[in-house]
Design a protein around this motif. Sequence first.
Motif, PDB file in Angstrom:
ATOM      1  N   ILE A  82       0.834  -1.208   0.000  1.00  0.00           N
ATOM      2  CA  ILE A  82       0.000   0.000   0.000  1.00  0.00           C
ATOM      3  C   ILE A  82       0.864   1.253   0.000  1.00  0.00           C
ATOM      4  N   LYS A  83       2.006   1.193   0.655  1.00  0.00           N
ATOM      5  CA  LYS A  83       2.921   2.345   0.639  1.00  0.00           C
ATOM      6  C   LYS A  83       3.481   2.557  -0.764  1.00  0.00           C
TER       7      LYS A  83
ATOM      8  N   ASP B 215       0.838   4.114  -2.933  1.00  0.00           N
ATOM      9  CA  ASP B 215       0.690   5.543  -2.658  1.00  0.00           C
ATOM     10  C   ASP B 215       1.705   6.345  -3.474  1.00  0.00           C
ATOM     11  N   LYS B 216       2.880   5.773  -3.658  1.00  0.00           N
ATOM     12  CA  LYS B 216       3.950   6.467  -4.381  1.00  0.00           C
ATOM     13  C   LYS B 216       3.805   6.357  -5.899  1.00  0.00           C
TER      14      LYS B 216
ATOM     15  N   SER C 257       0.974   4.953  -7.840  1.00  0.00           N
ATOM     16  CA  SER C 257      -0.306   4.891  -8.544  1.00  0.00           C
ATOM     17  C   SER C 257      -0.577   6.179  -9.314  1.00  0.00           C
TER      18      SER C 257
ATOM     19  N   GLU D 261      -9.399  -0.281  -6.267  1.00  0.00           N
ATOM     20  CA  GLU D 261      -9.828   0.479  -5.093  1.00  0.00           C
ATOM     21  C   GLU D 261     -10.386  -0.443  -4.006  1.00  0.00           C
TER      22      GLU D 261
ATOM     23  N   TYR E 231      -5.930  -1.535   3.343  1.00  0.00           N
ATOM     24  CA  TYR E 231      -5.873  -0.400   4.284  1.00  0.00           C
ATOM     25  C   TYR E 231      -6.619  -0.708   5.577  1.00  0.00           C
TER      26      TYR E 231
ATOM     27  N   GLY F 112      -3.351  -0.490   7.103  1.00  0.00           N
ATOM     28  CA  GLY F 112      -3.089   0.935   7.012  1.00  0.00           C
ATOM     29  C   GLY F 112      -2.837   1.544   8.371  1.00  0.00           C
TER      30      GLY F 112
END
Length: 118
Positions: free
Chosen positions: A36-37, A40-41, A43, A106, A113, A117
């Motif tokens: 997920i990190k 975030d960078k 996507s 999504e 998340y 998360g």
Amino acid sequence: MGLLDELRDLGVNVEEGLGRLGGNAAFYEKMLGSFIKMMDKYSFDADFDCEDYGEIIEKSHAIKGASGNLSITPIYEAYGQVTDLLRKEKPYEAKEVLKNALPVQEKIMDVIYKYKGN
């Protein structure tokens, strides 16, 4: 129902991902947190510039690799197609693939998340 069960329901091949990590569920879940990190960078949305998409190819390839390593199949397959289409200089087709994939992405990201998360 837990993280892995919810991911299975969304098409993630959890067993294959676990197999790559020697069956270590705790490590697999930790790697999902790292995923997920990374997302975030890296996507991007489907409204990228069709004239200058070199950076999008790099991001798409990175997402494809990371999702493939964890057997997050729906994301892996979509970004594989996006990467291939962009390399063939078909950005409009790549946008359509991405538009179709983003709702599933999504849902998968929301599940991760929810459990991983911070």
